[in-house]
Design an enzyme around this catalytic site. Structure first.
Site, short mmCIF file in Angstrom:
data_model
loop_
_atom_site.label_atom_id
_atom_site.label_comp_id
_atom_site.label_asym_id
_atom_site.label_seq_id
_atom_site.Cartn_x
_atom_site.Cartn_y
_atom_site.Cartn_z
N GLU A 37 -27.94 1.57 -23.47
CA GLU A 37 -26.74 2.39 -23.32
C GLU A 37 -25.54 1.60 -23.83
OE1 GLU A 37 -27.57 5.59 -20.05
OE2 GLU A 37 -26.45 3.92 -19.22
N GLY A 41 -25.95 11.36 -18.81
CA GLY A 41 -24.98 11.38 -17.73
C GLY A 41 -24.36 12.77 -17.61
N GLY A 42 -23.17 12.92 -18.19
CA GLY A 42 -22.40 14.16 -18.05
C GLY A 42 -23.19 15.44 -18.31
N GLY A 88 -19.86 8.39 -21.71
CA GLY A 88 -18.78 9.25 -21.23
C GLY A 88 -17.62 9.38 -22.19
N GLU A 122 -22.20 0.57 -15.46
CA GLU A 122 -21.15 0.79 -14.45
C GLU A 122 -21.34 -0.15 -13.26
OE1 GLU A 122 -21.68 5.04 -14.26
OE2 GLU A 122 -20.89 5.16 -16.30
N ASN A 158 -28.93 11.03 -15.05
CA ASN A 158 -28.26 10.15 -14.09
C ASN A 158 -27.02 10.89 -13.60
OD1 ASN A 158 -26.91 8.19 -12.70
ND2 ASN A 158 -26.54 6.85 -14.48
N TRP A 159 -27.09 11.37 -12.39
CA TRP A 159 -25.99 12.20 -11.88
C TRP A 159 -24.78 11.38 -11.42
CZ3 TRP A 159 -29.01 16.45 -8.60
CH2 TRP A 159 -29.75 17.24 -9.49
N LYS A 160 -24.95 10.07 -11.36
CA LYS A 160 -23.86 9.19 -10.92
C LYS A 160 -23.28 9.71 -9.59
CE LYS A 160 -23.22 7.95 -15.73
NZ LYS A 160 -22.35 7.52 -16.82
N SER A 191 -23.48 9.77 -24.18
CA SER A 191 -23.04 11.03 -24.77
C SER A 191 -24.17 11.83 -25.42
CB SER A 191 -21.90 10.78 -25.77
OG SER A 191 -20.79 10.20 -25.10
N HIS A 244 -27.27 -0.56 -14.45
CA HIS A 244 -26.44 0.33 -15.26
C HIS A 244 -25.11 -0.38 -15.57
CE1 HIS A 244 -23.94 3.70 -16.45
NE2 HIS A 244 -25.06 4.35 -16.70
#
Ligand code: 13P
Length: 256
Positions: free
Chosen positions: A172, A239-240, A178, A100, A11-13, A218, A98
């Protein structure tokens, strides 16, 4: 589906410009062509990169997902994207609910439910995210919160008494996103087993066996193998670490 095929999803956000997105997907594609893994790989770039990334994917086995969609097919919804629009640029999947979206953009489980219904009608595979906050975990409410999210985010499935086996869920924990704090494999497994039991009691044995449940929060090259060794963890939503070829590629090829 007899066995649940591992799914590694990125997920590149709201990250990477179009050029960087294209370069990254080319590297991922090259690594898949070189090494014989049959794992499913999926990426969810920002909307504005989807077209270019789809072209760069070419024949490589990388699935493309939107990070969100609206439940209506079209209309006066400024700033929104429909499921059909995602399909037109080559998406087969869509991430929905998600944390977020839920926390920063006030998306409710009812809205997620409408989106899930619309995605499935179109033939898009939804990746439905759920997860508890740190405060909810510390006050021992994890399972109650997750059950509420599942019940409300999948109301239409419940009304039809049918959960398509292709549905993907992503657990999640918000406190692990993150933050560098991963749920331990045992903590994640405990929740995944709970989710699978919920699927079984709500929809029966077949979807409980077929639905893949991803872990997100993470995930990195150093913890992927242990997470994936758990019986109810069928993949990861990264993610990251999905933004860098030198991290995402080792995650895809874990254990090889
Ligand atoms: P991180 O891997 O950066 O913790 O993000 C997880 C996530 O939110 C994936 O959807």
């Amino acid at each position: 589906m007899e066995e649940r095929k591992p799914l590694i999803a990125g997920n590149w956000k709201m990250n990477l410009d179009i050029g960087d997105a294209v370069n990254l997907v080319r590297s991922i594609g090259a690594s898949l062509a070189a090494g014989g893994t049959d794992r499913e790989v999926l990426i969810a770039p920002p909307f504005t990169s989807l077209q270019a990334v789809k072209e760069a994917i070419g024949d490589s086995r990388i699935f493309l997902a939107g990070q969100n969609m609206h439940w209506e097919m079209k209309g006066a919804y400024t700033g929104e994207i429909s499921g059909r629009m995602l399909q037109q640029v080559g998406c087969t999947h869509v991430i929905l609910g998600h944390s977020e979206r839920r926390t920063l953009f006030r998306e409710t489980s009812n809205m997620v439910d409408l989106k899930v219904k619309s995605a499935v009608l179109l033939g898009l595979i939804p990746i439905v995210c759920i997860g508890e906050s740190l405060e909810e975990r510390e006050s021992d409410r994890t399972f109650a919160v997750l059950e509420d999210q599942l019940n409300a985010s999948l109301q239409n499935f419940r009304a039809d008494e049918l959960m398509p086996g292709s549905t993907i869920l992503a657990y999640e924990p918000i406190w692990a996103i993150g933050t560098g704090k991963t749920a331990t494999p045992e903590q994640a497994q405990e929740v995944h087993a709970f989710i699978r039991e919920w699927i079984e009691k709500t929809f029966g044995q077949v979807p409980a066996r077929e639905v893949r449940i991803l872990y997100g929060g993470s995930v990195k090259p150093s913890n992927i193998e242990e997470l994936m060794s758990m019986p109810d963890i069928d993949g990861v939503l990264v993610g990251g670490a999905s933004l860098k070829a030198d991290q995402f590629i080792p995650i895809i090829h874990y254990g090889t």
